[in-house]
Every structure is written in C-alpha cells, then in structure tokens.
Design a protein around this motif. Structure first.
Motif, PDB file in Angstrom:
ATOM      1  N   CYS A   1      12.764   9.038  -9.376  1.00 51.85           N
ATOM      2  CA  CYS A   1      12.460   7.716  -9.943  1.00 51.85           C
ATOM      3  C   CYS A   1      12.416   7.785 -11.467  1.00 51.85           C
ATOM      4  N   ARG A   2      11.811   8.857 -11.985  1.00 51.08           N
ATOM      5  CA  ARG A   2      11.691   8.998 -13.439  1.00 51.08           C
ATOM      6  C   ARG A   2      13.080   9.210 -14.047  1.00 51.08           C
ATOM      7  N   GLU A   3      13.875  10.049 -13.403  1.00 51.05           N
ATOM      8  CA  GLU A   3      15.213  10.349 -13.937  1.00 51.05           C
ATOM      9  C   GLU A   3      16.060   9.076 -14.056  1.00 51.05           C
ATOM     10  N   TYR A   4      15.910   8.191 -13.076  1.00 47.08           N
ATOM     11  CA  TYR A   4      16.775   7.006 -13.061  1.00 47.08           C
ATOM     12  C   TYR A   4      16.035   5.726 -13.469  1.00 47.08           C
ATOM     13  N   GLY A   5      14.799   5.858 -13.905  1.00 41.27           N
ATOM     14  CA  GLY A   5      14.053   4.690 -14.388  1.00 41.27           C
ATOM     15  C   GLY A   5      13.746   3.655 -13.308  1.00 41.27           C
ATOM     16  N   LEU A   6      13.571   4.103 -12.083  1.00 46.38           N
ATOM     17  CA  LEU A   6      13.301   3.155 -10.994  1.00 46.38           C
ATOM     18  C   LEU A   6      11.914   2.518 -11.120  1.00 46.38           C
ATOM     19  N   ILE A   7      11.805   1.328 -10.558  1.00 43.57           N
ATOM     20  CA  ILE A   7      10.494   0.703 -10.381  1.00 43.57           C
ATOM     21  C   ILE A   7      10.081   1.030  -8.951  1.00 43.57           C
ATOM     22  N   VAL A   8       8.799   1.359  -8.743  1.00 41.39           N
ATOM     23  CA  VAL A   8       8.330   1.627  -7.382  1.00 41.39           C
ATOM     24  C   VAL A   8       7.347   0.541  -6.968  1.00 41.39           C
ATOM     25  N   LEU A   9       7.619  -0.086  -5.837  1.00 42.46           N
ATOM     26  CA  LEU A   9       6.650  -1.018  -5.238  1.00 42.46           C
ATOM     27  C   LEU A   9       5.999  -0.239  -4.111  1.00 42.46           C
ATOM     28  N   SER A  10       4.777   0.216  -4.328  1.00 43.30           N
ATOM     29  CA  SER A  10       4.123   1.111  -3.377  1.00 43.30           C
ATOM     30  C   SER A  10       3.127   0.320  -2.530  1.00 43.30           C
ATOM     31  N   ASP A  11       3.492   0.112  -1.277  1.00 41.02           N
ATOM     32  CA  ASP A  11       2.672  -0.669  -0.344  1.00 41.02           C
ATOM     33  C   ASP A  11       1.662   0.281   0.292  1.00 41.02           C
ATOM     34  N   GLU A  12       0.395   0.173  -0.165  1.00 39.19           N
ATOM     35  CA  GLU A  12      -0.642   1.122   0.266  1.00 39.19           C
ATOM     36  C   GLU A  12      -1.723   0.417   1.076  1.00 39.19           C
ATOM     37  N   ILE A  13      -1.305  -0.581   1.849  1.00 39.18           N
ATOM     38  CA  ILE A  13      -2.251  -1.419   2.584  1.00 39.18           C
ATOM     39  C   ILE A  13      -3.053  -0.628   3.643  1.00 39.18           C
ATOM     40  N   TYR A  14      -2.499   0.528   4.093  1.00 40.66           N
ATOM     41  CA  TYR A  14      -3.202   1.352   5.102  1.00 40.66           C
ATOM     42  C   TYR A  14      -3.805   2.616   4.489  1.00 40.66           C
ATOM     43  N   SER A  15      -3.970   2.672   3.158  1.00 36.82           N
ATOM     44  CA  SER A  15      -4.258   3.947   2.482  1.00 36.82           C
ATOM     45  C   SER A  15      -5.425   4.741   3.064  1.00 36.82           C
ATOM     46  N   ARG A  16      -6.465   4.052   3.539  1.00 40.49           N
ATOM     47  CA  ARG A  16      -7.623   4.808   4.051  1.00 40.49           C
ATOM     48  C   ARG A  16      -7.608   4.938   5.574  1.00 40.49           C
ATOM     49  N   ILE A  17      -6.537   4.441   6.188  1.00 39.76           N
ATOM     50  CA  ILE A  17      -6.375   4.716   7.626  1.00 39.76           C
ATOM     51  C   ILE A  17      -5.406   5.903   7.688  1.00 39.76           C
ATOM     52  N   SER A  18      -5.954   7.033   7.332  1.00 44.01           N
ATOM     53  CA  SER A  18      -5.168   8.245   7.152  1.00 44.01           C
ATOM     54  C   SER A  18      -5.867   9.336   7.949  1.00 44.01           C
ATOM     55  N   PHE A  19      -5.123  10.044   8.812  1.00 41.67           N
ATOM     56  CA  PHE A  19      -5.779  10.926   9.786  1.00 41.67           C
ATOM     57  C   PHE A  19      -6.032  12.351   9.281  1.00 41.67           C
ATOM     58  N   ASN A  20      -5.330  12.766   8.249  1.00 43.42           N
ATOM     59  CA  ASN A  20      -5.500  14.147   7.794  1.00 43.42           C
ATOM     60  C   ASN A  20      -6.291  14.283   6.505  1.00 43.42           C
TER      61      ASN A  20
END
Ligand code: PLP
Length: 418
Positions: free
Chosen positions: A190-209
């Motif tokens: 992403c950095r190399e190509y200047g991408l924008i990231v839309l990071s959908d983290e709606i489940y971030s704390r429903i994480s099992f590990n």
C-alpha cells in the motif's frame, strides 16, 4: 419515469431474498435453522440501555460529526484496545459504519479494490455512485484473505489511477482474521503504491485468539481509514451508530465529510450517541461481557467447523466474527444430480428441503457456479448462556443453549452422507 441508472442496476441481494423466505416460513410455523442472519445473538449490556433511556428526552440535534465527548472516548478506545493514535478531531460519528463507508465511497475518486470473499454491501455502494471496482482473487488455502503478492501485481499493472482497497478483519463472510505479519506485508505494498485503505473493523473485539484483531493502521497509519461501531461488539445493531477515523495526514478531508453529513443525515440521534459513549468508555463489567460473548462464539464456531469438516465439507476456520464459508465442492457429483447449477438455487434447495438457510457465495463475490455458502452461527439466544467462563462448555452446553446450531449442523451432515 427515469431513475438514476446506477440505482436501477442494483438488484435485491440473494441475502435479502433468503431472509424474507425464512421469515415467511417461520410465520407459517415451518421450523428453519437460520444460518443466514448475521446479527449479534447477545443482549445489549445493561449500562448501555440505561444510558439510552436516560437521554430519551434529549431532543437536541448534535453536531454533524458527532458528540465531541464521544469522539474523544473513541480516540481513547482506539489507543487502549488497538494502540492506535487517532485524535478526536479525526473521528466522525454516523448512523452505522455502513453509511459512513458509503459517504467515504462518495467522497473518494478512483478504483475500489475488493478481495473475493468480502461483505455483500461494498459493491452495491460503489455501483450506486457509479464508481469503478475490481474484485481481487483470493485463495481457499489462505481462508480467502488478500495477499500482498496479489495486491502488488494488480498495482504494478495499474500504477496510474487512485486506488482504495477495502479490508475487513475479522471477516464477514469467512471468519478469517489477518495476522500482524500479513497486514504488515499488505501495508508495504500500500505504501509503495500510495493506496488508500478502508479498514472495516466492525468485529475487532470478536476475535478468538487475542483480545482484539490486529489493524493495518498499525503499519500504515498515514492512509488508513478505520470503520467500526456498536453494532457487533456491543450487540447494538439496531441503534444505528458507527464511527470512522481518518488519518491525521488527511485531516483536510474533514470539511468534505462535515458538509456531506450535514446535507444528508444531519447527525446521529442524540440518545444513541450517549448510549455509545457508555459503550466506548467501557467498564470492567462490559469488558468481561464482551470477552465472554467472544468465548461463546468461539466455542460454537469451532464446533460447527469440526463437525462439518469431519463430514467432508470444506470450511474456513472461524477466528473471529460469527461466520464461516462452507464449500460443498467435494459433493459436486451429488449436487449435479439435483440439477441445480448456482449457489442461489442450491441455497433455495437447502432451505426448502432441509430447513437450513445459508447465503449463496455469489453475494460475497464468488462465482455463482461454485457451491460455496456463508454460514452464520448465531441462531441462538445469547442470554441463555451462563456468564461464567468454563461454567458449562463443550458439546453438551451447545446442545443445551444453542440447540438450533446442533440441529442445523446435523442436517447438513446428513445431507452429505445420504
Ligand atoms: N461491515 C461488515 C463487515 C458488516 O458485517 C456489517 C454489518 O453486518 C457492517 C459493516 C455494517 O455495520 P453497521 O451496523 O455499523 O452499519
């Protein structure tokens, strides 16, 4: 009457059709195991409901970007749970992360990149604004996660235009969680190509590990937009409240968001923002509640994964959220005998003949002829489960507190064995 062709092109998703059908069948008294519906099965934590009630008489419009106290609380929350630095003035509140994502898609130009095996609404939102998109290939053996090599090779061939990649971890529909290493690799591209990231983290704390899933913003803060809210982690989908956090380097975009918000939804309901404030400020009791909910989901997801895998169905292993993809390709011959050649028609067959609702993979960017489906393992009442960890675990507890899950799994296994 002429209507906007971008909207005319949108079709009701197969997801909607299956959900409607389940409703009709249930209203007729037909028993259905609903593996199609992706809503948190747990009640909203009492303190959040109390906060909402307390503010019920509050009829003030709040600022378009949201209540400042709430934006500050989310800034602290992101620091506490994700070790991320997004200042309050880069955090905006909206009526669900879905709407915030749509408004972002409206604001951004260029091409949107969607990994195959992503949430159903990304593409219709892009199509509604007449945007360009590309579905990036993913592989079953990496649980349909986007890999850095695939992203880099797409960017190499298309270096010119502005590109935004949509990532979702923990993932709907696969239940996969990107590791820190995978995110670091993607961040490098992403950095190399200047991408924008839309990071959908709606489940971030429903994480099992781990308590929270890693975020790509840890490795690429300069161009990562984060989307989250109270719908899944805090089980308050119907409250319609989400947030987005934009990179400090892009804070000049704030005025575009502010204008668009104020000309469209004005602001999120005041009582709801106060309820969200209680959620994001958190407490020991609320933290324990969320942790226990994730444990229950892990127990059930692992059970479903083990049972279906043992029967020969190819499953993604849920590591977060409450979904998994189930692929019936090993039973292709049997499926050929049914004369049904699309995942939509097979989903209808499963519902009519087995009483099990699954969503067709075609809604998640898989080819329609592939017999792959999303299974959501939340057809149970979370309130029935004991609150203490380790109180009652294992298959006996699943049978007792989530009998429909056991029933649905047994029906799918019987179908494969018959
Ligand atoms: N993103 C994903 C991956 C989802 O599964 C959902 C809801 O199902 C959303 C976003 C939308 O959530 P909200 O209720 O915040 O609009």
């Amino acid at each position: 009457m002429k209507i906007n062709p971008n909207i005319q092109e949108l079709k009701p998703s197969a997801t909607l059709a299956i959900n409607e059908k389940v409703k009709t069948l249930r209203s007729q008294g037909v028993p259905v195991v609903h593996f199609g519906f992706g809503q948190s099965p747990f009640p909203i934590y009492d303190d959040i409901v109390t906060a909402l009630k307390k503010e019920a008489a509050n009829n003030n419009y709040l600022p378009s970007l949201g209540l400042m106290e709430l934006r500050e609380a989310i800034s602290n929350y992101l620091r506490k749970w994700h070790d991320l630095n997004y200042a309050a003035d880069t955090i905006f509140i909206g009526p669900g992360s879905k709407e915030l994502l749509y408004q972002t898609i409206l604001i951004l130009e260029g091409t949107f990149l969607i990994p195959q095996g992503s949430w159903v609404s990304y593409l219709p939102q892009i199509k509604a604004r007449g945007g360009d998109f590309v579905i990036l290939p993913t592989k079953a053996d990496s649980d349909y996660k986007l890999d850095a090599v695939t992203l880099a090779s797409y960017c190499q061939s298309n270096p010119e235009m502005q590109k935004s990649v949509i990532l979702n971890s923990p993932n709907n529909p696969t239940g996969a969680v990107y590791t820190s290493k995978e995110l670091e690799g993607l961040a490098g591209v992403c950095r190399e190509y200047g991408l924008i990231v839309l990071s959908d983290e709606i489940y971030s704390r429903i994480s099992f590990n781990s308590a929270t899933a890693p975020s790509i913003a840890s490795y690429y803060p300069e161009r990562t937009f984060i989307f989250s809210g109270i719908s899944k982690i805090f089980s308050a989908g119907g409250y319609r409240c989400g947030f987005m956090a934009i990179p400090q380097d892009l804070v000049h975009l704030r005025s575009s968001f502010q204008s668009l918000f104020s000309e469209t939804f004005s602001a999120v309901a005041s009582p709801v923002q106060y309820a969200a404030l209680t959620a994001f400020r958190g407490s020991d009791g609320l933290d324990a509640y969320i942790k226990r909910n994730a444990e229950i989901l892990n127990l059930i997801g692992t059970y479903v994964y083990k049972e279906l895998s043992a029967a020969g169905i190819l499953c993604t292993k849920p590591q977060g959220a409450f979904y998994m993809m189930v692929n019936f390709s090993p039973f292709q011959q049997k499926l050929n005998g049914l004369n049904l050649d699309s995942s939509e028609s097979l989903a209808s067959y499963f519902l009519d003949q087995l009483g099990v609702a699954l969503l067709p993979g075609s809604d998640f960017y898989f080819p329609t002829e592939k017999p792959i489906f999303r299974l959501a393992f939340v057809d149970f009442m979370g309130a029935d489960w004991p609150r203490e960890a380790g109180a009652e675990e294992g298959v006996a507890a699943i049978k007792k507190y989530s009998p429909k899950i056991v029933e649905g799994v047994a029906k799918l296994v019987a179908f494969c064995k018959s």
